[in-house]
Design a protein around this motif. Structure first.
Motif, PDB file in Angstrom:
ATOM      1  N   ALA A  90     -32.302  73.646  10.107  1.00  0.00           N
ATOM      2  CA  ALA A  90     -31.584  73.405  11.363  1.00  0.00           C
ATOM      3  C   ALA A  90     -32.474  73.587  12.581  1.00  0.00           C
ATOM      4  CB  ALA A  90     -30.361  74.316  11.460  1.00  0.00           C
ATOM      5  N   ASP A  91     -33.732  74.041  12.374  1.00  0.00           N
ATOM      6  CA  ASP A  91     -34.648  74.139  13.506  1.00  0.00           C
ATOM      7  C   ASP A  91     -35.599  72.939  13.568  1.00  0.00           C
ATOM      8  OD1 ASP A  91     -36.007  75.040  11.236  1.00  0.00           O
ATOM      9  OD2 ASP A  91     -36.403  77.031  12.064  1.00  0.00           O
ATOM     10  N   ALA A  92     -35.464  71.989  12.650  1.00  0.00           N
ATOM     11  CA  ALA A  92     -36.205  70.729  12.738  1.00  0.00           C
ATOM     12  C   ALA A  92     -35.470  69.834  13.734  1.00  0.00           C
ATOM     13  CB  ALA A  92     -36.263  70.051  11.377  1.00  0.00           C
ATOM     14  N   LEU A  93     -36.204  69.154  14.588  1.00  0.00           N
ATOM     15  CA  LEU A  93     -35.574  68.230  15.527  1.00  0.00           C
ATOM     16  C   LEU A  93     -34.864  67.151  14.722  1.00  0.00           C
ATOM     17  CD1 LEU A  93     -38.305  67.871  18.293  1.00  0.00           C
ATOM     18  CD2 LEU A  93     -36.251  69.304  18.303  1.00  0.00           C
ATOM     19  N   SER A  94     -33.574  66.952  14.998  1.00  0.00           N
ATOM     20  CA  SER A  94     -32.754  66.015  14.238  1.00  0.00           C
ATOM     21  C   SER A  94     -31.840  65.251  15.179  1.00  0.00           C
ATOM     22  CB  SER A  94     -31.893  66.767  13.218  1.00  0.00           C
ATOM     23  OG  SER A  94     -32.677  67.583  12.397  1.00  0.00           O
ATOM     24  N   SER A  95     -31.542  64.014  14.802  1.00  0.00           N
ATOM     25  CA  SER A  95     -30.582  63.216  15.559  1.00  0.00           C
ATOM     26  C   SER A  95     -29.853  62.297  14.597  1.00  0.00           C
ATOM     27  CB  SER A  95     -31.283  62.411  16.659  1.00  0.00           C
ATOM     28  OG  SER A  95     -32.155  61.459  16.082  1.00  0.00           O
ATOM     29  N   ALA A  96     -28.738  61.756  15.062  1.00  0.00           N
ATOM     30  CA  ALA A  96     -27.919  60.897  14.220  1.00  0.00           C
ATOM     31  C   ALA A  96     -27.515  59.644  14.979  1.00  0.00           C
ATOM     32  CB  ALA A  96     -26.673  61.648  13.766  1.00  0.00           C
ATOM     33  N   THR A  97     -27.409  58.564  14.218  1.00  0.00           N
ATOM     34  CA  THR A  97     -26.838  57.317  14.714  1.00  0.00           C
ATOM     35  C   THR A  97     -25.637  57.020  13.835  1.00  0.00           C
ATOM     36  OG1 THR A  97     -29.015  56.521  15.382  1.00  0.00           O
ATOM     37  CG2 THR A  97     -27.278  54.875  15.146  1.00  0.00           C
ATOM     38  N   LEU A  98     -24.472  56.887  14.436  1.00  0.00           N
ATOM     39  CA  LEU A  98     -23.252  56.614  13.674  1.00  0.00           C
ATOM     40  C   LEU A  98     -23.323  55.212  13.076  1.00  0.00           C
ATOM     41  CD1 LEU A  98     -20.704  58.172  16.157  1.00  0.00           C
ATOM     42  CD2 LEU A  98     -21.563  59.169  14.034  1.00  0.00           C
ATOM     43  N   ILE A  99     -22.836  55.070  11.847  1.00  0.00           N
ATOM     44  CA  ILE A  99     -22.879  53.778  11.165  1.00  0.00           C
ATOM     45  C   ILE A  99     -21.784  52.857  11.692  1.00  0.00           C
ATOM     46  CG2 ILE A  99     -22.625  52.621   8.931  1.00  0.00           C
ATOM     47  CD1 ILE A  99     -23.892  55.176   7.680  1.00  0.00           C
ATOM     48  N   ASP A 100     -20.561  53.375  11.814  1.00  0.00           N
ATOM     49  CA  ASP A 100     -19.445  52.539  12.275  1.00  0.00           C
ATOM     50  C   ASP A 100     -18.330  53.425  12.826  1.00  0.00           C
ATOM     51  OD1 ASP A 100     -17.737  50.408  12.788  1.00  0.00           O
ATOM     52  OD2 ASP A 100     -17.109  50.181  10.704  1.00  0.00           O
ATOM     53  N   GLY A 101     -18.578  54.046  13.973  1.00  0.00           N
ATOM     54  CA  GLY A 101     -17.543  54.835  14.617  1.00  0.00           C
ATOM     55  C   GLY A 101     -17.614  56.316  14.319  1.00  0.00           C
ATOM     56  N   THR A 102     -16.643  57.030  14.854  1.00  0.00           N
ATOM     57  CA  THR A 102     -16.550  58.486  14.809  1.00  0.00           C
ATOM     58  C   THR A 102     -16.503  59.014  13.379  1.00  0.00           C
ATOM     59  OG1 THR A 102     -15.413  58.470  16.927  1.00  0.00           O
ATOM     60  CG2 THR A 102     -15.124  60.428  15.583  1.00  0.00           C
ATOM     61  N   ILE A 103     -17.140  60.162  13.172  1.00  0.00           N
ATOM     62  CA  ILE A 103     -17.093  60.845  11.871  1.00  0.00           C
ATOM     63  C   ILE A 103     -16.727  62.316  12.085  1.00  0.00           C
ATOM     64  CG2 ILE A 103     -18.810  59.330  10.790  1.00  0.00           C
ATOM     65  CD1 ILE A 103     -20.030  62.714  11.361  1.00  0.00           C
ATOM     66  N   THR A 104     -16.305  62.954  11.016  1.00  0.00           N
ATOM     67  CA  THR A 104     -16.153  64.409  10.987  1.00  0.00           C
ATOM     68  C   THR A 104     -17.063  64.909   9.887  1.00  0.00           C
ATOM     69  OG1 THR A 104     -13.845  64.259  11.687  1.00  0.00           O
ATOM     70  CG2 THR A 104     -14.547  66.340  10.705  1.00  0.00           C
ATOM     71  N   ASP A 105     -17.843  65.950  10.203  1.00  0.00           N
ATOM     72  CA  ASP A 105     -18.757  66.490   9.198  1.00  0.00           C
ATOM     73  C   ASP A 105     -18.470  67.954   8.937  1.00  0.00           C
ATOM     74  OD1 ASP A 105     -20.105  67.997  11.229  1.00  0.00           O
ATOM     75  OD2 ASP A 105     -21.564  66.414  11.528  1.00  0.00           O
ATOM     76  N   LEU A 106     -18.981  68.425   7.805  1.00  0.00           N
ATOM     77  CA  LEU A 106     -18.896  69.822   7.398  1.00  0.00           C
ATOM     78  C   LEU A 106     -20.298  70.394   7.489  1.00  0.00           C
ATOM     79  CD1 LEU A 106     -17.407  72.257   6.040  1.00  0.00           C
ATOM     80  CD2 LEU A 106     -18.065  71.235   3.842  1.00  0.00           C
ATOM     81  N   ASN A 107     -20.448  71.505   8.214  1.00  0.00           N
ATOM     82  CA  ASN A 107     -21.736  72.185   8.374  1.00  0.00           C
ATOM     83  C   ASN A 107     -21.661  73.556   7.726  1.00  0.00           C
ATOM     84  OD1 ASN A 107     -23.589  70.748  10.443  1.00  0.00           O
ATOM     85  ND2 ASN A 107     -21.538  70.559  11.309  1.00  0.00           N
ATOM     86  N   VAL A 108     -22.634  73.843   6.874  1.00  0.00           N
ATOM     87  CA  VAL A 108     -22.787  75.178   6.309  1.00  0.00           C
ATOM     88  C   VAL A 108     -24.173  75.647   6.731  1.00  0.00           C
ATOM     89  CG1 VAL A 108     -22.869  76.574   4.213  1.00  0.00           C
ATOM     90  CG2 VAL A 108     -21.278  74.629   4.370  1.00  0.00           C
ATOM     91  N   MET A 109     -24.246  76.814   7.384  1.00  0.00           N
ATOM     92  CA  MET A 109     -25.519  77.314   7.897  1.00  0.00           C
ATOM     93  C   MET A 109     -25.714  78.773   7.486  1.00  0.00           C
ATOM     94  SD  MET A 109     -25.807  75.530  11.646  1.00  0.00           S
ATOM     95  CE  MET A 109     -24.185  75.903  12.296  1.00  0.00           C
ATOM     96  N   THR A 110     -26.955  79.084   7.065  1.00  0.00           N
ATOM     97  CA  THR A 110     -27.309  80.462   6.708  1.00  0.00           C
ATOM     98  C   THR A 110     -28.642  80.833   7.350  1.00  0.00           C
ATOM     99  OG1 THR A 110     -28.279  79.641   4.624  1.00  0.00           O
ATOM    100  CG2 THR A 110     -26.060  80.575   4.515  1.00  0.00           C
ATOM    101  N   ARG A 111     -28.780  82.116   7.653  1.00  0.00           N
ATOM    102  CA  ARG A 111     -30.002  82.624   8.266  1.00  0.00           C
ATOM    103  C   ARG A 111     -31.099  82.698   7.209  1.00  0.00           C
ATOM    104  NH1 ARG A 111     -30.842  83.477  13.033  1.00  0.00           N
ATOM    105  NH2 ARG A 111     -28.638  83.735  13.530  1.00  0.00           N
ATOM    106  N   ARG A 112     -32.153  81.910   7.419  1.00  0.00           N
ATOM    107  CA  ARG A 112     -33.286  81.816   6.487  1.00  0.00           C
ATOM    108  C   ARG A 112     -33.935  83.188   6.286  1.00  0.00           C
ATOM    109  NH1 ARG A 112     -36.364  78.410   9.354  1.00  0.00           N
ATOM    110  NH2 ARG A 112     -34.881  76.781   8.823  1.00  0.00           N
ATOM    111  N   GLY A 113     -34.263  83.485   5.028  1.00  0.00           N
ATOM    112  CA  GLY A 113     -34.912  84.753   4.706  1.00  0.00           C
ATOM    113  C   GLY A 113     -33.916  85.871   4.432  1.00  0.00           C
ATOM    114  N   ARG A 114     -32.642  85.646   4.759  1.00  0.00           N
ATOM    115  CA  ARG A 114     -31.611  86.667   4.517  1.00  0.00           C
ATOM    116  C   ARG A 114     -30.496  86.168   3.603  1.00  0.00           C
ATOM    117  NH1 ARG A 114     -30.359  88.895  10.400  1.00  0.00           N
ATOM    118  NH2 ARG A 114     -28.637  89.850   9.299  1.00  0.00           N
ATOM    119  N   PHE A 115     -30.188  84.863   3.699  1.00  0.00           N
ATOM    120  CA  PHE A 115     -29.120  84.274   2.892  1.00  0.00           C
ATOM    121  C   PHE A 115     -29.545  82.888   2.416  1.00  0.00           C
ATOM    122  CE2 PHE A 115     -26.993  87.381   5.467  1.00  0.00           C
ATOM    123  CZ  PHE A 115     -26.015  87.902   4.641  1.00  0.00           C
TER     124      PHE A 115
END
Length: 187
Positions: free
Chosen positions: A92-117
Motif C-alpha cells: 500500500a506504500d507503492a504509488l498506485s492508481s486505477a482506471t475504471l473499466i465501465d463505471g463505479t465500483i465497490t471494492d474490499l480492502n484488507v490492510m495489515t501493518r508490515r512486519g507485525r501482521f
C-alpha cells in the motif's frame, strides 16, 4: 465470535480525500488511518485516480460490485481487477492508481501493518452446507451476497463475523451466499 452488522459500520473520508470508505473492522479498536495494526473496509470508487498511500502497510484488494478497474502499481505490470478476479495483494506504500473499466465500483480492502501482521483473502461461494476451518489469529467472514448461517449466527448481505483465537476451529456454514474469508495473523 462477534457479529458486525452492515448498518453499524463507520463511514469516513478516504485518506487522500477522494472518496468515502466504510470501515468494517479495525485493530486496535478506535485506531485511525495512521496507527492501525489491521483494517478491513469497503470503498466506492466513482472516478479514475490515485490510491491513498499507506507507509508500511500491505493491502489486498477485491472487487465487490461493478465491472472492475485497471490497476497500475509502481514496479508491476498493469492488472485488470474484476469481480471474477482473485483478490490482489500489493504494497500500500507503492504509488498506485486505477482506471475504471465501465463505471463505479465497490471494492474490499484488507490492510495489515508490515512486519507485525500478515493476511490472506479468499472469495468463496456457498450453496448448501459446508464445514470450514478458521485458523488462529483473527478471522473475518464477510457475507457479500445472499444469507448464510455460521454455527447458528445469521449473516445477511454486508454483515461480517469476527472470530478471534478462542473461536478458531471448525465451523458449520449453511445457506446460499458469496463470502470473503479474511485471515489475519500476528508474526
Amino acid at each position: 465470535m462477534k457479529l458486525l452488522r452492515a448498518s453499524d459500520y463507520k463511514r469516513m473520508p478516504w485518506k487522500n480525500g477522494g472518496g468515502e470508505t466504510v470501515e468494517i473492522a479495525v485493530s486496535p479498536d478506535g485506531a485511525g488511518l495512521a496507527d492501525f495494526d489491521w483494517r478491513v473496509s469497503m470503498a466506492t470508487v466513482a472516478t479514475d485516480g490515485p490510491f491513498s498511500v499507506f507507509p508500511g502497510i500491505d493491502r489486498t484488494l477485491s472487487i465487490l460490485d461493478g465491472v472492475g478497474m485497471a490497476l497500475f502499481i509502481e514496479g508491476r505490470a498493469p492488472e485488470r481487477l474484476t469481480q471474477e478476479s482473485e483478490p490482489l495483494p500489493f504494497r500500500a506504500d507503492a504509488l498506485s492508481s486505477a482506471t475504471l473499466i465501465d463505471g463505479t465500483i465497490t471494492d474490499l480492502n484488507v490492510m495489515t501493518r508490515r512486519g507485525r501482521f500478515i493476511h490472506s483473502v479468499q472469495r468463496v461461494s456457498i450453496n448448501g452446507n459446508k464445514v470450514v476451518e478458521l485458523k488462529g489469529g483473527t478471522s473475518l467472514v464477510l457475507c457479500h451476497r445472499g444469507d448464510v448461517g455460521i454455527d447458528g449466527t445469521v449473516l445477511g448481505a454486508g454483515d461480517c463475523l469476527l472470530v478471534s483465537n478462542e473461536g478458531a476451529g471448525r465451523r458449520s456454514i449453511s445457506g446460499k451466499a458469496q463470502l470473503f474469508f479474511i485471515a489475519i495473523e500476528a508474526i
